[in-house]
Design a protein around this motif. Structure first.
Motif, PDB file in Angstrom:
ATOM      1  N   ALA A  62      53.687  30.874  75.749  1.00  0.00           N
ATOM      2  CA  ALA A  62      55.094  30.485  75.663  1.00  0.00           C
ATOM      3  C   ALA A  62      55.445  29.461  76.740  1.00  0.00           C
ATOM      4  CB  ALA A  62      55.989  31.713  75.792  1.00  0.00           C
ATOM      5  N   GLN A  63      54.876  29.629  77.924  1.00  0.00           N
ATOM      6  CA  GLN A  63      55.139  28.669  79.002  1.00  0.00           C
ATOM      7  C   GLN A  63      54.563  27.297  78.676  1.00  0.00           C
ATOM      8  OE1 GLN A  63      53.416  31.055  82.166  1.00  0.00           O
ATOM      9  NE2 GLN A  63      55.430  31.397  83.101  1.00  0.00           N
TER      10      GLN A  63
ATOM     11  N   GLN B 298      42.591  24.339  80.719  1.00  0.00           N
ATOM     12  CA  GLN B 298      42.371  24.849  82.072  1.00  0.00           C
ATOM     13  C   GLN B 298      43.616  25.511  82.665  1.00  0.00           C
ATOM     14  OE1 GLN B 298      40.462  21.998  84.680  1.00  0.00           O
ATOM     15  NE2 GLN B 298      39.419  21.000  82.960  1.00  0.00           N
ATOM     16  N   ARG B 299      44.666  25.642  81.874  1.00  0.00           N
ATOM     17  CA  ARG B 299      45.933  26.180  82.394  1.00  0.00           C
ATOM     18  C   ARG B 299      46.053  27.680  82.119  1.00  0.00           C
ATOM     19  NH1 ARG B 299      49.632  22.019  82.255  1.00  0.00           N
ATOM     20  NH2 ARG B 299      51.058  23.419  83.353  1.00  0.00           N
TER      21      ARG B 299
ATOM     22  N   LEU C 227      56.737  28.339  67.508  1.00  0.00           N
ATOM     23  CA  LEU C 227      56.474  28.401  68.943  1.00  0.00           C
ATOM     24  C   LEU C 227      56.160  27.014  69.501  1.00  0.00           C
ATOM     25  CD1 LEU C 227      56.040  30.008  71.539  1.00  0.00           C
ATOM     26  CD2 LEU C 227      53.666  30.431  70.794  1.00  0.00           C
ATOM     27  N   PHE C 228      55.303  26.273  68.817  1.00  0.00           N
ATOM     28  CA  PHE C 228      54.948  24.915  69.232  1.00  0.00           C
ATOM     29  C   PHE C 228      55.560  23.908  68.256  1.00  0.00           C
ATOM     30  CE2 PHE C 228      51.649  27.253  71.482  1.00  0.00           C
ATOM     31  CZ  PHE C 228      51.577  26.574  72.699  1.00  0.00           C
ATOM     32  N   ALA C 229      55.956  22.771  68.796  1.00  0.00           N
ATOM     33  CA  ALA C 229      56.600  21.746  67.964  1.00  0.00           C
ATOM     34  C   ALA C 229      55.676  21.276  66.847  1.00  0.00           C
ATOM     35  CB  ALA C 229      57.028  20.569  68.839  1.00  0.00           C
ATOM     36  N   HIS C 230      54.369  21.148  67.133  1.00  0.00           N
ATOM     37  CA  HIS C 230      53.464  20.649  66.093  1.00  0.00           C
ATOM     38  C   HIS C 230      53.206  21.713  65.021  1.00  0.00           C
ATOM     39  CE1 HIS C 230      50.720  22.645  68.886  1.00  0.00           C
ATOM     40  NE2 HIS C 230      49.770  22.629  67.975  1.00  0.00           N
ATOM     41  N   TRP C 231      53.326  22.999  65.381  1.00  0.00           N
ATOM     42  CA  TRP C 231      53.223  24.039  64.361  1.00  0.00           C
ATOM     43  C   TRP C 231      54.414  23.954  63.419  1.00  0.00           C
ATOM     44  CZ3 TRP C 231      51.688  29.065  67.542  1.00  0.00           C
ATOM     45  CH2 TRP C 231      50.407  28.891  68.072  1.00  0.00           C
TER      46      TRP C 231
ATOM     47  N   ASN D  47      56.521  20.965  74.498  1.00  0.00           N
ATOM     48  CA  ASN D  47      57.287  20.750  73.264  1.00  0.00           C
ATOM     49  C   ASN D  47      58.221  19.547  73.299  1.00  0.00           C
ATOM     50  OD1 ASN D  47      56.119  22.672  71.648  1.00  0.00           O
ATOM     51  ND2 ASN D  47      57.740  24.206  71.912  1.00  0.00           N
ATOM     52  N   PRO D  48      58.951  19.307  74.395  1.00  0.00           N
ATOM     53  CA  PRO D  48      59.856  18.146  74.373  1.00  0.00           C
ATOM     54  C   PRO D  48      59.146  16.828  74.092  1.00  0.00           C
ATOM     55  CG  PRO D  48      60.424  19.596  76.185  1.00  0.00           C
ATOM     56  CD  PRO D  48      59.136  20.122  75.619  1.00  0.00           C
ATOM     57  N   GLN D  49      57.984  16.609  74.719  1.00  0.00           N
ATOM     58  CA  GLN D  49      57.284  15.355  74.491  1.00  0.00           C
ATOM     59  C   GLN D  49      56.646  15.308  73.101  1.00  0.00           C
ATOM     60  OE1 GLN D  49      54.967  13.993  77.754  1.00  0.00           O
ATOM     61  NE2 GLN D  49      54.383  12.094  76.751  1.00  0.00           N
TER      62      GLN D  49
END
Length: 453
Positions: free
Chosen positions: A372-373, A365-366, A440-444, A379-381
């Motif tokens: 990127a935002q 919903q964001r 781009l994403f930590a899980h990627w 990403n930190p969590q």
């Protein structure tokens, strides 16, 4: 630790505002520039370094945390920092510091609620002062297999040690202490503390913290005659001191060939045989009973560490420890074979908690945010989860982390008209982004990426 009391008179200092004031030159103090001196006829009872009080505040600030019963945040406390730190130092040095009630916060858990105690910011600073004085003396005396709340030791170190010992020994006592922090006997805590220090002001304030009342969620204030609140600064150190004498040291002397792995009040005892495990369990229970502590009769269990070489069976063949579930799992060996090992992986409970957090983010919903935002925000969590739960049996994390891409696909469908009600097209687009920008994403980056299909 040697006593730090003195009978020498001291000079109390008033502190100017942070921007300073012109005038006479005074001895430098860490709290701020001095505005004036006040001679004090009555000597301070205790010598406590003002620099240590300043350092204690910096540590409290770095650890963050919520407000206590006075609703004063760290930012509020900082508004008059020099005044607040001076007042705290002055009272602690004079023996006149009395801790305010501890705010009780109830955290739901599987079998009820866990009560956490939240001291005020000023009280956290005071407790940190005691910790900074006491910890350097007691830390070197602790057992090497005690991992909880200790410098240069971590929960992952405890999990790694437990993993190796489960390979070496077929049986584990999964030890559960019933309401350990809530039932700690105050006399016992002070008795054990006196084995490490004769410093009167440390003993004085620890006793006052133990007896400080607790403010319940309904606002009522209740007295305490036992227990040390989880959530306080000094409580983990006190619990380690008690368990060092009641458990660690006793185990090392009584059963030197039976290793254990302890993190705070969570402990595993590694045994060669079931008979040995049953005997040691009973002796441990008797030992704790003698110190007014209780081994939980239902939650404490004996576990068989079953693997490809151990073909027997037992009622319990798995246990949870520090967010990991140890159980038989198929794993690839160094020579390419697949064998069943007794291996830790992220627990079901930990995965459920992470998925609830991901769900609460409502990423789908964001649509006001860019990809990127969103990455920068989460990403930190996510990286924190990966750093902890990805240490052992990484693939156990994959199903949970894949939920992130499900929500990101929903985000794309909401943000771009061309993907509206077209999940497969949105998935292919997200897959192409992951191929172009795999970090781009930590899980990627961890290896969990969307895939077209």
């Amino acid at each position: 630790m040697q006593s730090t009391e003195t009978e020498q008179p001291v000079v109390a200092m008033k502190f100017a505002k942070a921007n300073g004031a012109k005038g006479l030159r005074y001895p430098a103090l860490s709290f701020g520039q001095l505005l004036e001196e006040e001679p004090v006829n009555k000597a301070k009872q205790f010598v406590i370094s003002q620099g240590i009080v300043q350092e204690a505040f910096e540590r409290v600030k770095a650890n963050k945390g919520s407000a206590g019963v006075d609703n004063q945040s760290i930012e509020d406390y900082e508004q008059e920092l020099d005044k607040n730190l001076y007042k705290l130092w002055n009272r602690m040095s004079s023996g006149t510091y009395f801790p305010p009630p501890v705010k009780c916060v109830e955290i739901p858990k599987k079998d009820g609620v866990r009560r956490l105690g939240v001291p005020t910011v000023g009280d956290r600073v005071a407790q940190t002062v005691v910790k900074l004085y006491l910890e350097p003396d007691v830390e070197p005396k602790f057992h090497k297999d005690s991992y909880g709340y200790r410098p240069n030791k971590s929960a992952l170190d405890a999990v790694a040690t437990a993993r190796l010992r489960c390979l070496e020994r077929a049986w584990v006592i999964d030890l559960d202490l019933q309401k350990f922090f809530d039932t700690l006997d105050h006399t016992l805590v002070l008795e054990m503390l006196k084995k490490h220090t004769d410093c009167r002001w440390i003993l004085l304030y620890v006793e006052r913290w133990l007896k400080a009342p607790i403010q319940l969620p309904d606002g009522t204030v209740a007295a305490r005659d036992c227990g040390s609140p989880q959530g306080s600064v000094v409580s983990p150190l006190l619990s380690n001191i008690v368990l060092h004498h009641v458990f660690d040291k006793w185990m090392a002397l009584s059963y030197p060939n039976v290793p254990f792995t302890r993190y705070a009040d969570d402990a595993l005892v590694h045994c060669e045989t079931r008979k040995q495990a049953e005997y040691v369990r009973d002796m441990i229970s008797r030992r704790f009973s003698g110190h007014l502590l209780t081994v939980h009769p239902q939650k404490t269990k004996i576990v068989y560490c079953k693997d490809w070489k151990r073909i027997g069976s037992h009622e319990h063949e798995q246990f949870d420890f520090l967010g990991y579930t140890f159980r038989p799992r198929l794993a690839k060996t160094k020579d390419g074979r697949y064998l069943v090992g007794f291996i830790p992986a992220m627990s079901t409970a930990a995965g459920k908690k992470i998925r609830a957090t991901i769900r609460g983010w409502q990423l789908n919903q964001r649509s006001d945010k860019s990809l990127a935002q969103l990455a920068k925000e989460i990403n930190p969590q996510v990286q924190g989860w990966i750093n902890y739960y990805g240490k052992f049996y990484r693939t156990a994390m994959h199903p949970t982390l894949e939920r992130l891409d499900v929500y990101l696909i929903g985000w794309a469908m909401r943000k771009y008209k061309r993907f509206h009600n077209r999940p497969n097209r949105a998935r292919r687009w997200l897959t192409s982004i992951a191929l172009k920008h795999p970090e781009l994403f930590a899980h990627w980056k961890f290896g969990v990426k969307p895939h077209a299909g």
